[in-house]
Design a protein around this motif. Structure first.
Motif, PDB file in Angstrom:
ATOM      1  N   SER A 167       0.818  -1.211   0.000  1.00 14.05           N
ATOM      2  CA  SER A 167       0.000   0.000   0.000  1.00 14.05           C
ATOM      3  C   SER A 167       0.857   1.268   0.000  1.00 14.05           C
ATOM      4  O   SER A 167       0.347   2.350  -0.299  1.00 14.05           O
ATOM      5  N   LEU A 217       1.083   1.988  -3.652  1.00 14.05           N
ATOM      6  CA  LEU A 217      -0.237   2.477  -4.055  1.00 14.05           C
ATOM      7  C   LEU A 217      -0.420   3.930  -3.617  1.00 14.05           C
ATOM      8  O   LEU A 217      -0.873   4.775  -4.403  1.00 14.05           O
ATOM      9  N   ALA A 218      -0.053   4.238  -2.376  1.00  8.25           N
ATOM     10  CA  ALA A 218      -0.189   5.607  -1.860  1.00  8.25           C
ATOM     11  C   ALA A 218       0.691   6.578  -2.644  1.00  8.25           C
ATOM     12  O   ALA A 218       0.263   7.697  -2.970  1.00  8.25           O
ATOM     13  N   SER A 239      -0.954   7.324  -5.850  1.00  7.48           N
ATOM     14  CA  SER A 239      -2.197   8.071  -5.684  1.00  7.48           C
ATOM     15  C   SER A 239      -1.977   9.498  -5.177  1.00  7.48           C
ATOM     16  O   SER A 239      -2.602  10.436  -5.658  1.00  7.48           O
ATOM     17  N   TRP A 240      -1.117   9.642  -4.186  1.00  8.59           N
ATOM     18  CA  TRP A 240      -0.878  10.954  -3.565  1.00  8.59           C
ATOM     19  C   TRP A 240       0.597  11.292  -3.703  1.00  8.59           C
ATOM     20  O   TRP A 240       1.413  10.934  -2.854  1.00  8.59           O
ATOM     21  N   TYR A 246       5.024   8.527   3.958  1.00 14.67           N
ATOM     22  CA  TYR A 246       4.053   7.527   3.506  1.00 14.67           C
ATOM     23  C   TYR A 246       3.866   6.400   4.518  1.00 14.67           C
ATOM     24  O   TYR A 246       3.387   5.333   4.177  1.00 14.67           O
ATOM     25  N   LEU A 277      -0.202   8.615   6.823  1.00 18.64           N
ATOM     26  CA  LEU A 277      -1.298   8.565   5.851  1.00 18.64           C
ATOM     27  C   LEU A 277      -2.657   8.576   6.543  1.00 18.64           C
ATOM     28  O   LEU A 277      -3.595   9.228   6.077  1.00 18.64           O
ATOM     29  N   HIS A 279      -5.660  11.515   6.294  1.00 12.86           N
ATOM     30  CA  HIS A 279      -7.044  11.226   5.889  1.00 12.86           C
ATOM     31  C   HIS A 279      -8.012  11.142   7.079  1.00 12.86           C
ATOM     32  O   HIS A 279      -9.090  10.569   6.957  1.00 12.86           O
ATOM     33  N   SER A 315      -6.201   2.014   1.150  1.00 15.26           N
ATOM     34  CA  SER A 315      -6.148   1.422  -0.192  1.00 15.26           C
ATOM     35  C   SER A 315      -7.403   1.773  -0.977  1.00 15.26           C
ATOM     36  O   SER A 315      -7.320   2.147  -2.163  1.00 15.26           O
ATOM     37  N   ALA A 370      -7.136   5.355  -2.012  1.00 16.97           N
ATOM     38  CA  ALA A 370      -6.157   5.492  -3.096  1.00 16.97           C
ATOM     39  C   ALA A 370      -6.728   4.994  -4.421  1.00 16.97           C
ATOM     40  O   ALA A 370      -6.573   5.655  -5.458  1.00 16.97           O
ATOM     41  N   ASN A 398      -9.110   7.517  -5.694  1.00 10.12           N
ATOM     42  CA  ASN A 398      -8.378   8.665  -6.228  1.00 10.12           C
ATOM     43  C   ASN A 398      -7.808   8.363  -7.615  1.00 10.12           C
ATOM     44  O   ASN A 398      -7.742   9.250  -8.474  1.00 10.12           O
TER      45      ASN A 398
END
Length: 184
Positions: free
Chosen positions: A115, A118-119, A122-123, A129, A134, A138, A158, A161, A164
């Motif tokens: 993840s 993935l993060a 996405s960001w 991270y 994270l 959020h 997840s 993300a 997003n």
């Protein structure tokens, strides 16, 4: 989207020393179940003080708990056929592999994704991270370094993300993250 998020806490530096396992199951883009097991590790009663400082789990907490061998079939049923996601997946996949090897279980053919990758996709350009960073970003509160909570927050992050990235189906996960997906 269907996947499971997984997290382990360990008693020592040994990868087979899982003392807690958490799995959060996502079906059709919704978390349907999160399960946590305290586990009596092979090192019992020894726990390294540094590990206890991280997660707060002590030998007394697990003295009457099942071993990984005792809970694996139940855990495997929750994971069956799913993509596995973990925050810092190389650690959790390594713990799972080592526990399976230690108890002589066959490794399931399981795809897994980190993840963190993935993060980052996405960001972009966040300062950190880590799971805690994270989650704070959020507004997700949780009991950090407890396996069930970490697995559930990993699943929530997840899903955020994927949303997003406009990923709504498992085949799209494979397309968007193909270079990051590994096999257990």
């Amino acid at each position: 989207m269907d996947f499971c998020a997984i997290d382990f806490e360990t008693a020592t530096h040994e990868r087979n020393s899982a003392c807690e396992m958490g799995i959060s199951v996502v079906e059709n883009g919704e978390i349907i179940k999160t399960q946590t097991w305290l586990i009596k590790p092979p090192s019992f009663p020894y726990f390294h003080p540094r590990n206890i400082d991280v997660h707060g789990i002590t030998p007394e907490d697990v003295q009457d708990s099942p071993t990984f061998e005792d809970i694996w079939h139940e855990a495997e049923n929750l994971m069956y056929g799913n993509l596995m996601i973990a925050h810092n997946a190389s650690f959790d996949a390594g713990v799972l592999r080592s526990c399976l090897d230690y108890y002589g279980f066959f490794k399931p053919k399981l795809n897994y994704l980190c993840s963190i990758s993935l993060a980052k996709k996405s960001w972009k350009n966040l300062p950190k991270y880590g799971l805690k960073s994270l989650a704070e970003q959020h507004q997700l509160s949780f009991n950090h370094h407890r396996a069930g909570d970490d697995a559930e927050v990993c699943a929530k992050l997840s899903l955020l993300a994927f949303n997003n990235l406009m990923v709504t189906r498992n085949d799209e996960i494979h397309e968007v993250m193909k270079k990051s997906i590994k096999i257990l």
